[in-house]
Design an enzyme around this catalytic site. Structure first.
Site, short mmCIF file in Angstrom:
data_model
loop_
_atom_site.label_atom_id
_atom_site.label_comp_id
_atom_site.label_asym_id
_atom_site.label_seq_id
_atom_site.Cartn_x
_atom_site.Cartn_y
_atom_site.Cartn_z
N SER A 154 1.02 -1.15 -0.14
CA SER A 154 -0.07 0.16 -0.03
C SER A 154 0.96 1.11 -0.01
O SER A 154 1.82 1.03 0.18
CB SER A 154 -0.87 -0.06 1.21
OG SER A 154 -1.47 1.35 1.52
N TYR A 167 -2.87 -1.48 10.43
CA TYR A 167 -2.69 -1.50 8.73
C TYR A 167 -1.54 -0.93 8.40
O TYR A 167 -0.77 -1.58 7.65
CB TYR A 167 -3.83 -0.77 8.18
CG TYR A 167 -4.06 -1.04 6.81
CD1 TYR A 167 -4.66 -2.05 6.22
CD2 TYR A 167 -3.58 -0.03 5.81
CE1 TYR A 167 -4.90 -2.26 4.95
CE2 TYR A 167 -3.51 -0.11 4.65
CZ TYR A 167 -4.23 -1.29 4.07
OH TYR A 167 -4.41 -1.30 2.81
P1 NAD Z 1 -11.34 -6.10 -0.77
O1 NAD Z 1 -11.77 -6.10 0.74
O2 NAD Z 1 -12.05 -6.13 -1.90
O3 NAD Z 1 -10.26 -7.47 -0.76
C1 NAD Z 1 -9.63 -8.08 0.47
C2 NAD Z 1 -9.70 -9.44 0.13
O4 NAD Z 1 -9.19 -10.29 1.03
C3 NAD Z 1 -11.11 -10.02 0.01
O5 NAD Z 1 -11.71 -10.61 -1.04
C4 NAD Z 1 -11.34 -11.08 1.36
O6 NAD Z 1 -12.37 -12.09 1.09
C5 NAD Z 1 -9.86 -11.17 1.52
N1 NAD Z 1 -9.49 -11.90 2.54
C6 NAD Z 1 -9.79 -11.19 4.04
N2 NAD Z 1 -9.25 -12.11 4.87
C7 NAD Z 1 -8.84 -13.08 4.50
C8 NAD Z 1 -8.31 -14.28 5.05
N3 NAD Z 1 -8.13 -14.32 6.25
N4 NAD Z 1 -7.76 -15.33 3.84
C9 NAD Z 1 -7.99 -15.21 2.62
N5 NAD Z 1 -8.67 -13.98 1.91
C10 NAD Z 1 -9.05 -13.10 3.01
O7 NAD Z 1 -10.22 -5.13 -0.75
P2 NAD Z 1 -9.23 -4.62 -1.51
O8 NAD Z 1 -9.03 -3.24 -1.74
O9 NAD Z 1 -9.26 -5.40 -2.83
O10 NAD Z 1 -7.91 -5.16 -0.73
C11 NAD Z 1 -7.12 -6.00 -1.23
C12 NAD Z 1 -5.52 -5.74 -1.01
O11 NAD Z 1 -5.19 -4.39 -1.53
C13 NAD Z 1 -5.17 -5.66 0.50
O12 NAD Z 1 -4.05 -6.23 0.89
C14 NAD Z 1 -5.30 -4.15 0.59
O13 NAD Z 1 -4.70 -3.79 1.99
C15 NAD Z 1 -4.61 -3.74 -0.37
N6 NAD Z 1 -4.77 -2.19 -0.90
C16 NAD Z 1 -6.07 -1.65 -1.24
C17 NAD Z 1 -6.06 -0.21 -1.45
C18 NAD Z 1 -7.42 0.29 -1.93
O14 NAD Z 1 -7.79 1.43 -1.90
N7 NAD Z 1 -8.59 -0.49 -2.27
C19 NAD Z 1 -5.09 0.53 -1.24
C20 NAD Z 1 -3.70 -0.02 -1.05
C21 NAD Z 1 -3.65 -1.41 -0.71
#
Ligand code: NAD
Length: 269
Positions: A154, A167
């Site tokens: 991130s 986080y």
């Molecule tokens: P999201 O909530 O759609 O995706 C998170 C996914 O992780 C979900 O599909 C959920 O089912 C899965 N998950 C949660 N706990 C789990 C576990 N114990 N085992 C297996 N799967 C699990 O949100 P996203 O934004 O797609 O997040 C994906 C990644 O991107 C994360 O690591 C998040 O920190 C990172 N991220 C997101 C953003 C953003 O702006 N959306 C920015 C920076 C980083």
């Protein structure tokens, strides 16, 4: 050279939604057989939907349940995937959660939940992936590298985030995990990198974009003046996993519409 992931198996954790689903779709379009991982039986239907979208477009894949924070489930997932698909070539360590709280009110449960999924989950999956890469060895019909790991970190790998100490700590730690693995396994021809997204429109941050007011406040932080989409991350992940990126390892690549240029300094700070 063509950007292709043909003949390769890509396991993407947490890919039944958001960025993980976007990466799975992009990698399948590039020819990889994808593993759509989901954490619990409750999200199986979403994983099946994502896979159906992929197979409807001519892609291949399977779904696999596993809570990445649980060692026995991670071991079982890797055993299942290797027995069904032969090996794993690409791991995308994407699964992540937020449990936000003011620091003095943060419970140990909130701290542990985030560290267990965002950091320990990435450790467990990376360890099993590297063991599988080394077992298989380099196969030039698949890739010039022995294996590729992409950690989804991130911008909070480097930007502190008040109210999100758990986080931000998990993402800062991913940088050291990623660089250490790149160093320890470079000679094995295993490439390890991180993608550091800015604000991407997914369920994890709905409250940052679901009203005009919150979206406007968010855009103040983004010089390129739009929120990112999962496909933006998918495109980069395909490139990073491909042989076109063969000299890239140990890198954190920021994909954030310029967020890490610290927009508020554009008027003098
Ligand atoms: P999201 O909530 O759609 O995706 C998170 C996914 O992780 C979900 O599909 C959920 O089912 C899965 N998950 C949660 N706990 C789990 C576990 N114990 N085992 C297996 N799967 C699990 O949100 P996203 O934004 O797609 O997040 C994906 C990644 O991107 C994360 O690591 C998040 O920190 C990172 N991220 C997101 C953003 C953003 O702006 N959306 C920015 C920076 C980083």
């Amino acid at each position: 050279m063509e950007i292709s992931l043909k003949n390769q198996v890509a396991l993407i954790t947490g890919s039944s939604s958001g960025i993980g689903a976007g990466i799975a779709q992009s990698m399948a379009e590039a020819g990889a057989t994808v593993v759509i991982n989901y954490p619990s039986p409750g999200s199986e239907a979403k994983a099946t939907d994502i896979l159906k979208g992929i197979t409807d477009k001519g892609g291949n894949g399977i779904i696999s349940q596993c809570d990445v924070s649980k060692e026995n489930e991670v071991l079982r997932m890797f055993q299942d995937v290797v027995s069904q698909l032969g090996t794993v070539d690409i791991l995308v360590n994407n699964a992540g959660i937020q449990k936000d709280s003011k620091f003095t009110e943060m419970t140990l449960d909130q701290w542990n939940a985030v560290i267990n999924v965002n950091l320990t989950g990435q450790f467990l999956c990376a360890r099993e992936a590297i063991k599988e890469f080394l077992r298989r060895g380099i196969d030039p019909s698949r890739s010039v590298a022995c294996g590729k790991i992409i950690h989804i970190s991130s911008v909070h790998e480097i930007i502190p985030w008040a109210g999100h100490a758990n986080y931000a700590s998990s993402k800062g730690a991913i940088r050291m995990l990623m660089q250490t693995l790149a160093q320890e396994h470079g000679a094995d021809k295993i490439r390890v990198n991180s993608i550091c997204p800015g604000a991407i429109q997914t369920p994890i941050n709905t409250n940052a974009w679901d009203s005009e007011k919150s979206l406007e406040a968010l855009l103040q932080l983004i010089p390129y003046n739009r929120i990112g989409q999962p496909a933006d991350i998918g495109n980069l992940a395909v490139f990073l996993a491909s042989d076109m990126a063969d000299y890239i390892t140990g890198a954190s690549i920021f994909i954030d519409g310029g967020m890490t240029t610290f927009e508020s300094f554009s008027t003098g700070g």
